[in-house]
Design an enzyme around this catalytic site. Structure first.
Site, PDB file in Angstrom:
ATOM      1  N   LYS A  21     -17.741  -9.404  48.782  1.00 14.73           N
ATOM      2  CA  LYS A  21     -17.400  -8.325  49.411  1.00 14.73           C
ATOM      3  C   LYS A  21     -17.661  -8.392  50.980  1.00 14.73           C
ATOM      4  O   LYS A  21     -16.911  -8.161  51.846  1.00 14.73           O
ATOM      5  CB  LYS A  21     -18.467  -7.111  48.707  1.00 14.73           C
ATOM      6  CG  LYS A  21     -18.355  -5.953  49.505  1.00 14.73           C
ATOM      7  CD  LYS A  21     -18.499  -4.684  48.718  1.00 14.73           C
ATOM      8  CE  LYS A  21     -19.889  -4.265  48.526  1.00 14.73           C
ATOM      9  NZ  LYS A  21     -20.344  -3.705  49.916  1.00 14.73           N
ATOM     10  N   SER A  22     -18.894  -8.974  51.171  1.00 11.37           N
ATOM     11  CA  SER A  22     -19.179  -9.209  52.845  1.00 11.37           C
ATOM     12  C   SER A  22     -18.070  -9.932  53.312  1.00 11.37           C
ATOM     13  O   SER A  22     -17.795  -9.756  54.601  1.00 11.37           O
ATOM     14  CB  SER A  22     -20.381  -9.796  52.847  1.00 11.37           C
ATOM     15  OG  SER A  22     -21.479  -8.732  52.590  1.00 11.37           O
ATOM     16  N   ARG A  26     -15.137  -9.133  56.310  1.00  4.77           N
ATOM     17  CA  ARG A  26     -15.213  -9.920  57.550  1.00  4.77           C
ATOM     18  C   ARG A  26     -13.699 -10.491  57.823  1.00  4.77           C
ATOM     19  O   ARG A  26     -13.033 -10.589  58.857  1.00  4.77           O
ATOM     20  CB  ARG A  26     -16.271 -10.974  57.500  1.00  4.77           C
ATOM     21  CG  ARG A  26     -17.287 -10.292  58.070  1.00  4.77           C
ATOM     22  CD  ARG A  26     -18.663 -11.121  57.517  1.00  4.77           C
ATOM     23  NE  ARG A  26     -19.976 -10.405  57.898  1.00  4.77           N
ATOM     24  CZ  ARG A  26     -20.654  -9.447  57.379  1.00  4.77           C
ATOM     25  NH1 ARG A  26     -20.269  -8.782  56.159  1.00  4.77           N
ATOM     26  NH2 ARG A  26     -21.685  -8.906  57.586  1.00  4.77           N
ATOM     27  N   ASP A 313     -29.666  -6.580  48.580  1.00  2.00           N
ATOM     28  CA  ASP A 313     -28.832  -5.875  47.554  1.00  2.00           C
ATOM     29  C   ASP A 313     -29.145  -6.132  46.327  1.00  2.00           C
ATOM     30  O   ASP A 313     -28.954  -5.271  45.072  1.00  2.00           O
ATOM     31  CB  ASP A 313     -27.271  -6.092  47.751  1.00  2.00           C
ATOM     32  CG  ASP A 313     -26.909  -5.658  49.170  1.00  2.00           C
ATOM     33  OD1 ASP A 313     -27.707  -4.828  49.480  1.00  2.00           O
ATOM     34  OD2 ASP A 313     -25.982  -6.187  49.832  1.00  2.00           O
ATOM     35  N   LYS A 340     -29.933   2.594  52.101  1.00  2.00           N
ATOM     36  CA  LYS A 340     -28.692   1.954  51.613  1.00  2.00           C
ATOM     37  C   LYS A 340     -27.744   3.226  51.156  1.00  2.00           C
ATOM     38  O   LYS A 340     -27.844   4.241  51.349  1.00  2.00           O
ATOM     39  CB  LYS A 340     -28.974   1.095  50.491  1.00  2.00           C
ATOM     40  CG  LYS A 340     -29.873  -0.147  51.120  1.00  2.00           C
ATOM     41  CD  LYS A 340     -28.837  -0.977  52.153  1.00  2.00           C
ATOM     42  CE  LYS A 340     -29.722  -2.099  52.637  1.00  2.00           C
ATOM     43  NZ  LYS A 340     -28.729  -2.903  53.605  1.00  2.00           N
ATOM     44  N   ARG A 344     -32.614   3.738  47.471  1.00  2.00           N
ATOM     45  CA  ARG A 344     -32.623   2.793  46.210  1.00  2.00           C
ATOM     46  C   ARG A 344     -34.106   2.733  45.713  1.00  2.00           C
ATOM     47  O   ARG A 344     -34.231   2.403  44.460  1.00  2.00           O
ATOM     48  CB  ARG A 344     -32.245   1.430  46.687  1.00  2.00           C
ATOM     49  CG  ARG A 344     -30.539   1.630  46.834  1.00  2.00           C
ATOM     50  CD  ARG A 344     -30.157  -0.006  47.153  1.00  2.00           C
ATOM     51  NE  ARG A 344     -28.332   0.287  46.953  1.00  2.00           N
ATOM     52  CZ  ARG A 344     -27.551  -0.392  47.243  1.00  2.00           C
ATOM     53  NH1 ARG A 344     -27.891  -1.691  48.015  1.00  2.00           N
ATOM     54  NH2 ARG A 344     -26.401  -0.332  47.266  1.00  2.00           N
TER      55      ARG A 344
HETATM   56  C1  S3P Z   1     -23.962  -6.330  54.670  1.00  2.00           C
HETATM   57  C2  S3P Z   1     -25.246  -6.050  54.879  1.00  2.00           C
HETATM   58  C3  S3P Z   1     -26.290  -5.676  54.210  1.00  2.00           C
HETATM   59  C4  S3P Z   1     -26.365  -5.254  52.977  1.00  2.00           C
HETATM   60  C5  S3P Z   1     -24.718  -4.765  52.674  1.00  2.00           C
HETATM   61  C6  S3P Z   1     -23.737  -5.502  53.227  1.00  2.00           C
HETATM   62  C7  S3P Z   1     -22.879  -7.012  55.266  1.00  2.00           C
HETATM   63  O1  S3P Z   1     -26.846  -4.629  54.824  1.00  2.00           O
HETATM   64  O2  S3P Z   1     -27.071  -4.305  52.538  1.00  2.00           O
HETATM   65  O3  S3P Z   1     -24.641  -4.414  51.244  1.00  2.00           O
HETATM   66  O4  S3P Z   1     -21.900  -7.144  54.659  1.00  2.00           O
HETATM   67  O5  S3P Z   1     -23.225  -7.135  56.572  1.00  2.00           O
HETATM   68  P1  S3P Z   1     -27.698  -4.254  56.491  1.00  2.00           P
HETATM   69  O6  S3P Z   1     -26.950  -5.327  57.302  1.00  2.00           O
HETATM   70  O7  S3P Z   1     -27.562  -3.100  56.950  1.00  2.00           O
HETATM   71  O8  S3P Z   1     -28.824  -5.077  56.107  1.00  2.00           O
END
Ligand code: S3P
Length: 427
Positions: A21-22, A26, A313, A340, A344
């Site tokens: 997902k991240s 991007r 996460d 979050k 959580r």
């Molecule tokens: C993410 C960063 C994390 C994570 C989120 C996805 C990202 O959050 O908890 O699910 O894709 O950069 P934070 O950057 O706020 O820690």
């Protein structure tokens, strides 16, 4: 939508998990800031990533889903146009914070909002550095909460010391820095996921790594093909289920193994899981490999607070796993969990207690005492996808039926999780 789950037999078989997902977010955003075509495959078609795509479309970017790929015909951020309506980030803070960074460089007005969960999440952490760089940016409640109104452009590079270990904040400042005059340095945040840094250098940005951070110089990104590995945060649910259910033997292929994301994997091994890792390779600057998990007896563990960002996460899921481990599991230094998609800490402690877990809430974490035989109950994940899926794993080892309310929230990150659990693996 409500789902009812019964304890079940072993998980056996081989599968792939959905794309990361991240990295999908991007690829869409950096592809839209680049010149030339970006083809990201496979792209995660979850609600969060689709929110990012629809915001980028409203900015005039030509972006389409073709089969499993995302294709972006990028023409640089200068080609972005003032949106005619509010950008909707849905449930996704990654969309809101990363786009805030990119939009801080654009000389037009954009307003970005989201669902009720996202509208309660802290945005001061991106507002402050972007404002220091020269963007006009405002939000609700003294500029702390969404919606955010941004009129960007004319940015100057800054040095920014991160107060929270957040990849989203680090990324926002870097994406603004790419469009600023002079260098931008972000100090801190080294333990937080580094997908933005990796993809920026893949696409030709001038980045230099210093002892305690990273510097970016203004420049143009080049579109390119990007291969996206499976999401280790989604894999985590299946791995945990395999480790907990006796007789399980599970193989997951092409899972992303970026060290800033793999904390839960090494923690499971410390607890006694013995998950094997092979076929390791690095593709487009991101490591990936095959994971093989079997049922194991686990012991409790004290999580090193410095490692928390590498498993942030997965901590709700760790709470579930810890209920089946011998002894005490302690998580501290994880106050970020309270801001979050939901709180959580409160959510996982409250709902697991309904299932008979011995779990104590701390201001910045929790303590679990195991092992206990969980019992099925009616639970409410409070609209939070990771809590919903963690409770589904708990249901697999609980006695009786577990009813999970509001299951549709899982669509933001792992569409098809339930089907995979029920039918996608050979048993
Ligand atoms: C993410 C960063 C994390 C994570 C989120 C996805 C990202 O959050 O908890 O699910 O894709 O950069 P934070 O950057 O706020 O820690």
């Amino acid at each position: 939508m409500e789902v009812r789950l019964e304890p079940r037999g072993p998980l056996r078989g081989e599968t792939e998990v959905p794309p990361d997902k991240s990295i999908s977010h991007r690829a869409a955003i950096l592809g839209s800031m680049a010149k030339g075509r970006t083809v990201a495959t496979p792209f995660l078609r979850s609600l969060d990533c689709l929110s990012t795509v629809s915001c980028l479309r409203m900015l005039g970017v030509e972006i389409r889903l073709e089969g499993s790929a995302l294709v972006v015909e990028g023409d640089g951020p200068e080609s972005w146009r003032e949106p005619t309506d509010v950008l909707d980030a849905g449930n996704s803070a990654t969309t809101m914070r990363l786009l805030a960074g990119a939009l801080a460089g654009r000389p037009f007005l954009s307003i970005i909002s989201g669902d009720s969960s996202l509208r309660s999440r802290p945005m001061g952490r991106v507002v402050e550095p972007l404002r220091k760089m020269g963007a006009a940016i405002m939000g609700r409640d003294g500029d702390r909460l969404p919606p955010l109104a941004i009129r960007g452009g004319g940015l100057k590079g800054i040095e920014w010391n991160m107060e929270v270990e957040s990849a989203q904040v680090k990324s926002a400042v870097l994406l603004a820095g790419l469009q600023a005059e002079g260098e931008t340095t972000v100090r801190g945040g080294l333990a937080a996921r580094d997908h933005t840094e990796r993809m920026l250098s893949l696409m030709g940005a001038e980045l230099s790594f210093i002892d305690d951070g990273v510097t970016v110089r203004p420049g143009t990104l080049q579109g390119r093909e990007i291969s996206i590995p499976g999401d280790i945060s989604s894999a985590a649910f299946l791995l945990a289920a395999a480790v907990l259910v006796p007789g399980s033997h599970l193989i997951l292929r092409r899972v992303g193994l970026n060290p800033t994301r793999a904390g839960f994997l090494s923690l499971l091994n410390t607890m006694g899981a013995m998950i094997a890792e092979y076929d390791y390779e690095e593709v487009d600057h991101e490591p990936r490999g095959t994971l093989e998990a079997r049922h194991a007896d686990l012991r409790g563990v004290a999580v090193d607070p410095e490692r928390v960002p590498t498993m942030i996460d997965e901590l709700p899921l760790l709470a579930v796993v810890a209920t089946q481990a011998e002894g005490e599991t302690v998580v501290r230094g994880a106050a970020e969990l309270r801001v979050k998609e939901s709180d959580r800490i409160a959510g996982v402690c409250g709902e697991l207690r309904k299932m008979g877990a011995r779990i104590e809430e701390l201001p910045d974490g929790f303590v679990v005492r195991g092992p206990v035989r969980l019992r099925g109950a009616e639970v409410d994940p409070r609209g939070d996808h990771r809590i919903a899926m963690a409770l589904a794993v708990a249901a697999l080892v609980a006695e009786g039926t577990t009813t999970i309310r509001g299951w549709e929230c899982t669509e933001v990150s792992f569409p098809g999780f339930l089907q995979l659990l029920e039918t996608g693996l050979t048993r």
